[in-house]
Design an enzyme around this catalytic site. Structure first.
Site, short mmCIF file in Angstrom:
data_model
loop_
_atom_site.label_atom_id
_atom_site.label_comp_id
_atom_site.label_asym_id
_atom_site.label_seq_id
_atom_site.Cartn_x
_atom_site.Cartn_y
_atom_site.Cartn_z
N ASN A 54 43.59 47.02 43.28
CA ASN A 54 43.64 46.69 44.72
C ASN A 54 43.94 47.96 45.52
O ASN A 54 43.34 48.22 46.54
CB ASN A 54 44.72 45.66 45.00
CG ASN A 54 44.40 44.31 44.38
OD1 ASN A 54 43.24 43.99 44.17
ND2 ASN A 54 45.42 43.53 44.09
N HIS A 82 41.29 36.05 38.72
CA HIS A 82 42.22 36.32 37.62
C HIS A 82 43.10 35.09 37.54
O HIS A 82 43.09 34.26 38.44
CB HIS A 82 43.09 37.56 37.87
CG HIS A 82 43.83 37.53 39.18
ND1 HIS A 82 44.94 36.74 39.39
CD2 HIS A 82 43.58 38.12 40.37
CE1 HIS A 82 45.34 36.88 40.64
NE2 HIS A 82 44.53 37.71 41.27
N THR A 111 42.85 41.17 42.16
CA THR A 111 41.96 40.55 43.14
C THR A 111 40.72 41.38 43.51
O THR A 111 39.60 40.88 43.52
CB THR A 111 42.76 40.22 44.41
OG1 THR A 111 43.68 39.20 44.05
CG2 THR A 111 41.89 39.72 45.53
N ARG A 160 39.99 41.97 51.14
CA ARG A 160 39.17 42.27 49.96
C ARG A 160 38.45 41.02 49.42
O ARG A 160 37.36 41.11 48.86
CB ARG A 160 39.99 42.92 48.85
CG ARG A 160 41.27 42.20 48.46
CD ARG A 160 42.06 43.05 47.46
NE ARG A 160 43.33 42.45 47.09
CZ ARG A 160 44.48 42.67 47.72
NH1 ARG A 160 44.53 43.47 48.77
NH2 ARG A 160 45.60 42.09 47.30
ZN LIG Z 1 47.85 38.34 42.93
#
Ligand SMILES: [Zn+2]
Length: 549
Positions: A96, A349, A75, A158
């Site tokens: 992440n 993704h 992410t 994020r």
């Molecule tokens: Zn994920």
């Protein structure tokens, strides 16, 4: 004669500049759907409404071969790459969370101890884009046109912070402790009135106390999925089976659990409501200067991790998200005007099917248990070098203990080679790269180049492990470890994402050539007549640009 020529040139020049302003959309809306696979556009197509995803697919440009061009496909890196137009090797968001050697600890991609929460007393707001090492398109827009407004929002911190960039007028994310949308002192000193007012509605709390998540359509119509009660699905808190209906009140037993709220499509509705309020209250797209609104729907990822891509839960999430997209477009039509805005939809993704499901079907896939690899490597190191030399391992990056290697008088290359030699025989490991060889890699090395674009010299380890298709890394084996799924690889199931465009000047067409995720912002800068942001490596999708066709 000369005078006449000059006058004509002036008229022509002013017409040209008028033309350019006319061509810029009033508002660009970027929608990132966390974990959306390309195939969801087609697998659920017949059940989508007319005004949601189908409006893009039937009236806009559908870039059907859009792919991530680096790993890891997570992410943080995904959002940073969409909006900077470059890869982690430049923007520095390598995962992440990762091990920061220079800070000697695990760090989160947006954590910032120097800032404080605004909008609540919790620590959920101590985040900013300070780890993002390059500019986003939103930064570029604000640098060039200070009057332009940028507003960004997501359930995940994020998902809001990286798209909004450093100069955002407002980046908002969800506080899992208080159930409010919050921000940090990096952006402002207090929440705008309209955000405070929105929080007072307490929609998350009401959902947890009153709502039940049931399927939108009768459950027997979900032929596109593989059944409701499957052994590959994780349980939501307070449930004994992974099955509908999800009665939130019964599940939370009077104690509010905001993580549960974000595991239901109600959180997508909540974020859409917030986006509509932002359009209205921030006067987006009303002053002749292009504004940007960045929305990232996190809930599809949260649900996808628990239930996997063939679950009824995921199908229902997308059927409902389609209605949210329709609602958003209707508001844009009425507030900004049809043909006056541009919207793109993509994903940070996609996702692998549950590996245990793949192996049960005789397909390639499985698990690699990192704890046993690490303990084996540690003992082998002790035997060979007289000490443990692995300092840290996460995101399939191995960080060696450089101080110990030096103090023992060892050659780092020998240690790295030793690791490679003992990692490669493990079932599920495909390749082992040393970061030194990756930094030297040239063009078109396939997997190697994808990994090279995903590492940053200051943040990444010394050795990067690549697994075989269908495999996921897990710390240890257990029944639970074999449920649910994840993403992060260089393979098609993680890298192939939707990319849809709709709105001003966008033609109805399908594009089949390869588009890299970094090309989105590289295209937008031409729609907005901007300089390329500092580290942009993507190339414009010329099919989308009137002068490029
Ligand atoms: Zn994920």
């Amino acid at each position: 004669m000369k005078k006449w020529k000059v006058t004509l040139a002036c008229v022509f020049a002013s017409l040209m500049s008028l033309g350019q302003q006319d061509q810029s959309p009033k508002l660009v809306v970027g929608i990132v759907v966390d974990q959306m696979c390309y195939e969801y556009l087609y697998r659920y197509y017949d059940k989508y409404c007319e005004g949601g995803f189908k409006r893009f697919m039937n009236n806009g440009t559908n870039c059907r071969n859009t792919n991530y061009n680096y790993v890891p496909t997570y992410t943080g890196p995904g959002h940073a790459s969409i909006y900077t137009g470059t890869t982690p090797s430049d923007h520095g968001i390598v995962a992440n969370e990762w091990y920061s050697r220079h800070e000697n600890k695990e760090v989160n991609c947006v954590e910032d101890t120097a800032v404080n929460t605004i909008g609540s007393e919790s620590a959920y707001g101590k985040y900013s884009p300070q780890r993002l090492k390059s500019n986003t398109i939103t930064d570029q827009l604000k640098l060039t046109y200070p009057k332009a407004k940028v507003v960004s929002m997501s359930i995940k911190n994020r998902g809001a912070i990286l798209p909004g960039g450093h100069l955002s007028d407002g980046s908002y994310w969800f506080d899992f402790e208080t159930g409010q949308l919050i921000s940090s002192t990096f952006f402002a000193t207090e929440l705008p009135n309209w955000v405070q007012k929105f929080n007072k509605r307490k929609y998350p709390e009401k959902c947890l106390k009153e709502e039940t998540w049931n399927t939108l359509l009768p459950i027997e119509e979900y032929h596109e999925s593989l059944g409701d009660d499957r052994k590959y699905e994780r349980l939501l808190v307070g449930k004994e089976t992974p099955t509908f209906p999800y009665n939130l009140k019964a599940m939370t037993n009077d104690s509010l659990h905001y993580g549960l709220f974000t595991s239901t499509p109600f959180a997508n509705t909540y974020l859409t409501d917030f986006a509509l309020k932002a359009i209205e209250n921030e006067d987006l797209g009303t002053d002749g200067q292009t504004d940007m609104l960045c929305i990232s729907y996190s809930t599809p990822d949260i649900i996808g991790h628990s239930f996997g891509p063939y679950s009824i839960e995921i199908e229902d999430t997308y059927l409902r998200l389609d209605l949210e997209v329709k609602r958003l477009l209707q508001t844009l039509d009425s507030n900004i005007g049809k043909g006056e805005y541009i919207v793109f939809i993509t994903a940070d993704h996609a996702v692998v099917p549950v590996p245990q499901f793949l192996t049960d079907k005789g397909l390639p896939g499985g698990y690699v248990f990192m704890d046993s690899i690490i303990s084996t490597i540690d003992s082998l190191c002790e035997l060979r070098f007289g000490a443990r030399l692995l300092e840290h391992c996460d995101n399939l990056n191995m960080y060696l203990n450089n101080d110990r290697i030096d103090s023992l008088g060892l050659q780092k290359n020998d240690v790295v080679a030793f690791f490679g030699q003992h990692l490669i025989p493990w079932k599920g490991i495909k390749r082992v790269f040393t970061t030194n060889e990756l930094y030297e890699a040239g063009k078109d090395h396939g997997w190697k180049d994808m990994i090279r674009r995903g590492i940053h010299h200051r943040e990444s380890g010394d050795i990067v492990v690549m697994l075989e298709p269908g495999y996921l890394p897990k710390l240890t084996d257990s029944e639970e470890a074999r449920k649910g799924t994840s993403h992060g690889s260089a393979y098609g199931y993680d890298t192939h994402v939707p990319l849809l465009w709709y709105g001003k000047g966008i033609e109805k067409q399908e594009v089949f050539r390869n588009i890299n995720i970094t090309d989105i912002s590289a295209t937008l800068i031409h729609m907005l007549y901007l300089q390329r942001p500092n580290a942009m490596s993507g190339q414009p999708i010329v099919e989308l640009l009137p002068h490029g066709r």
